[in-house]
Design an enzyme around this catalytic site. Structure first.
Site, PDB file in Angstrom:
ATOM      1  N   CYS A  45      34.062  64.769  66.662  1.00  0.00           N
ATOM      2  CA  CYS A  45      33.786  64.991  65.237  1.00  0.00           C
ATOM      3  C   CYS A  45      33.605  63.697  64.471  1.00  0.00           C
ATOM      4  CB  CYS A  45      34.886  65.843  64.610  1.00  0.00           C
ATOM      5  SG  CYS A  45      36.539  65.123  64.721  1.00  0.00           S
TER       6      CYS A  45
ATOM      7  N   GLU B 153      39.739  70.675  59.107  1.00  0.00           N
ATOM      8  CA  GLU B 153      39.261  69.461  59.769  1.00  0.00           C
ATOM      9  C   GLU B 153      37.841  69.751  60.250  1.00  0.00           C
ATOM     10  OE1 GLU B 153      40.713  66.671  59.736  1.00  0.00           O
ATOM     11  OE2 GLU B 153      42.697  67.254  59.029  1.00  0.00           O
TER      12      GLU B 153
END
Length: 471
Positions: A259, A225
């Site tokens: 993110c 990720e």
């Protein structure tokens, strides 16, 4: 002037010699079969829920110390998110575990074909510092729901949260199935030398490459990720008041250290100035004339990251913000205009409270701009025209996308969350988490009855004719 409390906790390092022993203990525990029954899995999910609810205030305090999170943001993104994540897994666990019947071909009749989800074994979860509790514990929900053992490696950059996780996990969860390793690069390096059945890493691409190289030594599957520069496209049909509120909220949530935060905005030239003015007005509306005094505005994680962010601002036109204070880890919500695509701020993921706004002629130009760069983790399009949104979705590639909002696609558990290309590989959330930590085993069952000799040698002309009709 208000200032955030900075963490004075030094993260204890797990003894390097102990790490292989911890992995061996987990391996023995998994091989005992204790983690496979649904009762054990539900018990661990119940214990996780109890942990989050019992120690909510301690979690919020740790997050404030480490990242300067406003309490409501910390509650929504880390505490409430975890409660919903765990409850969703509990609700659907029995269905997820149930074998899936699939059609069986004629040649295999009478027979039954099924897909069984089985646990992988021992997983390693390496968490980042920006959401240090949620991004450690949410993958663990999937690992335990799928019947695995796991090692958690919290981020040493968030020492208060790391210490809290190390304290609470053995109190609430099965200590023979879940371990916590604290420390930095040496401890992570030692962990990556071990044989795991899955490695789940959240962080940046540079370390992601290191993780993937280490995993290759054992042919261990990985979920990465990562991040990247998530674009936001605003066209002339957008409601600019709503768009400005949602973009400002999504960009500066957690002080931009998300993110999937909008990294930059591509706005049609005809509405550029009006959009920027609304963004500036929204910043004042949210945090006042001096955001440093607002209890609702976060902080940069540490001085090193603050220095990096200030370097990204240099040489650009500042429409708002740019003010900083090192002692308070403070950087004001900053908006840049007239930004060249060649500027440093457009070459790396910002991961902080800086929003470049670039003017483009139209949506097609925005699409071309996005496609000329690595595939992002998220993409946002603000538009009142569904046809334009469909064009953006069809002609671009991103890990996920959200139309007319930011970040919120992460809150839908049925939407798998993950990247594509340089923004990552694999996905989780909801059943996606269960599947990530499971192996889908194909099983065909045949009875002893009806075993026609036509399938076996010696092959005659008659057998050949029959088999050609069946196959």
């Amino acid at each position: 002037m208000t200032s955030v409390q900075t963490s004075s906790i030094a993260t204890p390092n797990t003894c390097l010699d102990e790490i292989p022993k911890l992995v061996q203990e987990l391996r023995a525990s998994f091989e005992s079969g204790k983690t496979r029954p649904i009762e054990w899995r539900r018990g661990q999910l119940d214990a996780m829920l109890e942990l989050v609810r019992d120690r909510q205030e301690d979690i919020l305090d740790a997050l404030a110390a480490d990242v300067g999170k406003p309490r409501l943001e910390a509650y929504g993104a880390e505490v409430s998110f975890m409660v919903n994540d765990i409850n969703h897994a509990k609700k659907h666990l029995a269905r997820w575990m149930k074998a899936e019947r699939v059609p069986t071909t004629l040649v295999n009749q009478p027979g039954k074909s099924r897909v069984r989800s089985e646990p992988l074994g021992v997983a390693l979860i390496i968490a980042p510092w920006n959401y240090p509790f949620q991004l450690a514990m949410s993958p663990l929900v999937g690992a335990l729901a799928a019947g695995n053992c796991a090692i958690l490696k919290p981020s040493e950059v968030a020492p208060a949260t790391s210490r809290l996780i190390a304290e609470l996990v053995p109190q609430y969860l099965d200590a023979s199935a879940v371990k916590v390793v604290e420390g930095g690069v040496p401890e992570t390096t030692k962990l990556l030398e071990q044989h795991f059945d899955h490695i789940f890493y959240t962080g940046n691409g540079q370390v992601g490459r290191i993780v993937m190289r280490a995993a290759a030594e054992h042919l261990t599957p990985v979920t990465l990720e990562l991040g990247g520069k998530s674009p936001c496209v605003v066209d002339h049909t957008a409601d600019l008041d709503v768009t400005a509120r949602r973009v400002v909220w999504g960009k500066f949530y957690n002080c931009g250290q998300t993110c999937v935060a909008p990294d930059y905005v591509l706005v049609e030239a005809s509405i550029h100035d009006a959009f920027v003015n609304r963004v500036l007005a929204t910043i004042r509306e949210f945090w006042g004339d001096d955001p440093q005094k607002s209890p609702d505005y976060g902080r940069v994680v540490n001085g090193r990251h603050l220095k990096r962010l200030l370097g990204l601002i240099e040489g650009n036109t500042i429409a708002a913000g740019g003010v900083s204070e090192e002692a308070d880890r403070y950087l004001a919500p900053t908006v840049l205009t007239e930004v060249s695509p060649d500027e440093k701020v457009m070459q790396e993921e910002i991961f902080g409270p800086i929003l470049p706004v670039l003017s483009v002629p139209d949506v097609d130009a925005a699409i071309a701009f996005i496609n000329a760069r690595p595939k992002p983790l998220a993409l946002y399009h603000f538009s009142g025209d569904k046809r334009l949104s469909e064009r953006v979705l069809t002609r671009t590639s991103s890990g996920g996308a959200c139309i007319n909002h930011c970040l919120m696609h992460l809150t839908v558990p049925e939407l798998p969350f993950g990247g594509v290309g340089e923004s990552g590989m694999g996905a989780y959330h909801g059943k996606g988490s269960f599947d990530t930590f499971s192996h889908r085993k194909s099983v065909l069952s045949r009875p002893f009855a009806m075993d026609p000799p036509v399938a076996y040698p010696p092959y005659t002309e008659f057998k050949e004719k029959v088999m050609k009709k069946l196959l």
